[in-house]
Design a protein around this motif. Sequence first.
Motif, PDB file in Angstrom:
ATOM      1  N   ARG A  23     -29.178 -33.257   4.217  1.00 15.85           N
ATOM      2  CA  ARG A  23     -30.111 -34.215   3.387  1.00 15.85           C
ATOM      3  C   ARG A  23     -29.005 -34.943   2.203  1.00 15.85           C
ATOM      4  O   ARG A  23     -27.955 -34.133   1.886  1.00 15.85           O
ATOM      5  N   GLU A  24     -29.605 -35.866   1.836  1.00 15.61           N
ATOM      6  CA  GLU A  24     -28.742 -36.922   1.041  1.00 15.61           C
ATOM      7  C   GLU A  24     -27.266 -37.115   1.514  1.00 15.61           C
ATOM      8  O   GLU A  24     -26.434 -36.821   0.676  1.00 15.61           O
ATOM      9  N   ARG A  25     -27.067 -37.129   2.886  1.00 19.04           N
ATOM     10  CA  ARG A  25     -25.872 -37.334   3.336  1.00 19.04           C
ATOM     11  C   ARG A  25     -24.942 -36.313   3.058  1.00 19.04           C
ATOM     12  O   ARG A  25     -23.767 -36.340   2.817  1.00 19.04           O
ATOM     13  N   CYS A  26     -25.369 -35.061   2.829  1.00 19.92           N
ATOM     14  CA  CYS A  26     -24.995 -33.650   2.752  1.00 19.92           C
ATOM     15  C   CYS A  26     -25.170 -33.003   3.798  1.00 19.92           C
ATOM     16  O   CYS A  26     -26.188 -32.393   4.009  1.00 19.92           O
ATOM     17  N   LEU A  27     -23.971 -32.489   4.669  1.00 18.03           N
ATOM     18  CA  LEU A  27     -24.280 -31.847   5.793  1.00 18.03           C
ATOM     19  C   LEU A  27     -24.072 -30.159   5.458  1.00 18.03           C
ATOM     20  O   LEU A  27     -23.072 -29.924   4.871  1.00 18.03           O
TER      21      LEU A  27
END
Lengths: 215, 755
Positions: free
Chosen positions: A60-64
């Motif tokens: 989500r939001e480039r957060c893995l």
Amino acid sequence: MDISALLEEIKASPYVESDIAVPHCGVVRFNSKLKAGDKLSGPRGQWKELLGTLLADIERERCLKNIYAREKGELVSINYELAGKFVEAGAEIMHVRHFMSRNEVLQTLLRHSLFLFNAPEKAKYYFVPNIDVKVKNTGAQSVSVHDGMELFIISRMKRETTLRYTGPDGVIYAVYFDAEHHVAPGQPLIGVCPPAQLGQIEDVFMRVQTEWPED
Amino acid sequence: MDDKKFHLLTERYNYMHDVLSGKNNENLRLLSSRLEELGRRLPLLSPAERSDALTTLEDLFNFVENKIEAELTPMDKVRIVRHPQRVCLRDILENVYDNYTEIGGMGEHSLDPAILIARAYITRHRGKHTVNQSVMVIGHEKGHGEEIRNGGSASPWGNAKALHYMKVAEIENIPIHAYVFTPGSYPVEDSPGAAQQIAKNLYEMSNIRVPVLAVISEGGSGGAEAIALADRRLMFSHGYYSVISPEGAAAIEGNVKNGGASSPALVEKCAEQLRLTAEENLRMGYVDGILQEPNLGVRCYHYDFMHHLRQEILRVTDEIVLEVRGIEPFRSMARRSRRKKTRVGLNMDTVHLRWELSSSAQERLVERRHKKFRKLSAKARVDPRNTWSLLKTRLSDFWWDFSSYIRYDLFRRRQQKISNFFGEIQSETTFFFKNQTAPVRRLFGRLLPRFGAKSSGEAEKQLTALSDWSETKSRRGNWAYISNKAMEDRAVVCPNAATHGCLDMWAPDLYGEFAGVCTHCGHHFPMEYQWYLYNIFDKGSIREFNAEIEAADPLGYEGFGVKLEKAKAATGLKSSCLTFEASINNIKLVVAMLVATFRGGSVGAAEGEKFILASERASKKRLPFLAYTHGTAGIRIQEGVNGVIQMPRCTIAVRRYIDAGGLYLVLYDTSSYAGPVASFLGCSPYQFAIRSSNVGFAGPGVIQETTGTVLAPNYHSVYKALARGHIQGIWDRREVSFNLHQAMLTMGGRNLYYK
């Protein structure tokens, strides 16, 4: 409470089944090495510092963020239709089955069959002298307790006060403290059961100890 | 007798086999077959034949030992040093000293069986008189492989005991003989802590006012330094002195993790590259002399060597004393004559020199020790400054000395006396006039209320309003430097999310306004060193100095030169140590910053020199001195002893600075481990840490491997360090500037310019 029936019930289905849900919305990807029927391991190590099996990740939001197995068990099914898709928070992505360990079965039985009297505060606990003598000489199960009975001495920081037992009448089945160590608040001090059930409980516990496969 | 001889030859063969670890098979095979053959024949021979056969075989052994001796590699010497047959401290006490009493040890009933302390004496002759000269013998005891000795790895409390008896020797005014037989310190953080205790030892030993002689057999990094800061350092010819064990270096080079082993070839290569032998250490100047051992290293039956050792320690102890005692021209004459006589075979037992020092000699001794260490490792760094710029530096040094003396010592003291005098007169006069004019002022006060009750709005506000944190300490998220990480459009997970329920944060918020601090649990994410440069110190106040001094590759360690150049290109720095002057709320200070992004903030010769120069500058200019550790992995292993020698060098510099009346503050951030913490950082009386950082001696992997205990994940956290008494406080990153200002106002010695 029919403890034998409870044990049979557990034996019929010795699993705790649960769904793995995503903690928040995002795009889910499954661990490609996993398939239904695979064994899963939970956190390991003395401090549980080693993570369990990697199940999936969510971005989500480039957060893995990785999703790991929290218990030892078996993977029952994977909701493949969600793979690579954006899902809402709480979406169930997998179904897992955890085989109950011997200790967990005993804990479940104890929870249902005994009345646990808990420590009110962090301190060292002793039995009052007359009970202490009885426990040492003839065993804890020879001690009958009743509501309001003066049973323990709480010792902390040079302060000693007595503690009265509150709960149903019965005999002490198990003692969970010793004089050497502090007991944290909320931890059980003794487990009490009605005298009539004592033999039945012992019998069931013995069966679990001997018959239940090791973890 | 013959049986004993045969047994000894078998022992010699086993020893050679162990030392060579399977190498040199041809020679060993020859010896093995001859030994076996003789073993079979021996019962059949007559006594005369038996003796002849044994003598022949003994000659062959001597020949082969000679041959092997010439081909010994550094790793062979490491194996020699570690062999259970090698001489240990107890053997030395028995054979070198005439009498001794062990202090505080009876086998396993000792605070630390790896440390042996003894009061001993050596008998010397003055004409017909005999004189017993006392010494304090302190060293590591390996006990020929006894398990309780832990291989000579001293625990923190063992090092504390060693320090205690060094102080006793100082009180009793007797020399200290330190024998180093350690592979390294036992890496536990339990109070007093491995790193902190070594730092304390170094700090105290730098000023020990009695002669200290160190003899090194196995000098493993910090563990060796803990007792080896000495006026003279001798080394056994087959010993090693290194920043790390060859196996440790190979594990790092080969990136071996989780208890895995490196290949023997890589270990051998690392031993070669670390330049750990006695010859190399003598060449680099880190030891003052070599004690020549018999072929393949000294064992406890080499009594000739023991005699040689006794002569050498007597000669060197005399020399240390002669250097500082008496009147200079006579001292030099005596030293010259002593050296000459020793060359012609003077028996040191037959001459006597008192070892007690007067207080002026003690001061000279300490000063000489400081100068000795100050000069070391000069060739291990790149200093491109030409003669002119060095001359300029010398001149400005002199100018600071002079101007500080005029401004702070001469003028300010007089000024203070004068202002104290006038201040007292003023208060007396005010008191007198207040009393005399009180009735008149009361009258005016009644007639004109404004005249009597003079109140300022500011004072009233201060007394009645609540203080507002946001107006004083907070910058309301307006930071002078914003991290590059704040430019990314992504969410960041707090590592404590699982236990504390922290929500994901948007990177521009987290690394921008929040200064890298989780808004829920307060976890501090690592930030670049530039963030601190711009947000802690006053705007435009930073003036870097000695930026030209560059980290080098003094040992020619394979591949390291390229790595170093890469680090320089990537960071734009020439070493991991940044030194500058700056100010906080207009109070000037000197800062030495260890930057984690440059080779993990490791410390080598260049970093050590820059650190020392910074402390000297702070001392000359009467400024507080801050060591800010953005992160450090320890001493740079590729520089070998050039790196590890920075531990005593920098600690001595700190000691000189603190003794001169300065304020030495240490602030740890991210992760700080090993040598620097065990020396010039850990010796500060004022050590603080930024939240969520880690401080310790060895990393968790090393501790687990050495002690066999599984560590809790937060073993090195600063909260644990605080609980163990290793640091004095934990600071929020956003309040560092305020806290440093507060520290400078409340802490420190007499010689700060603003006090």
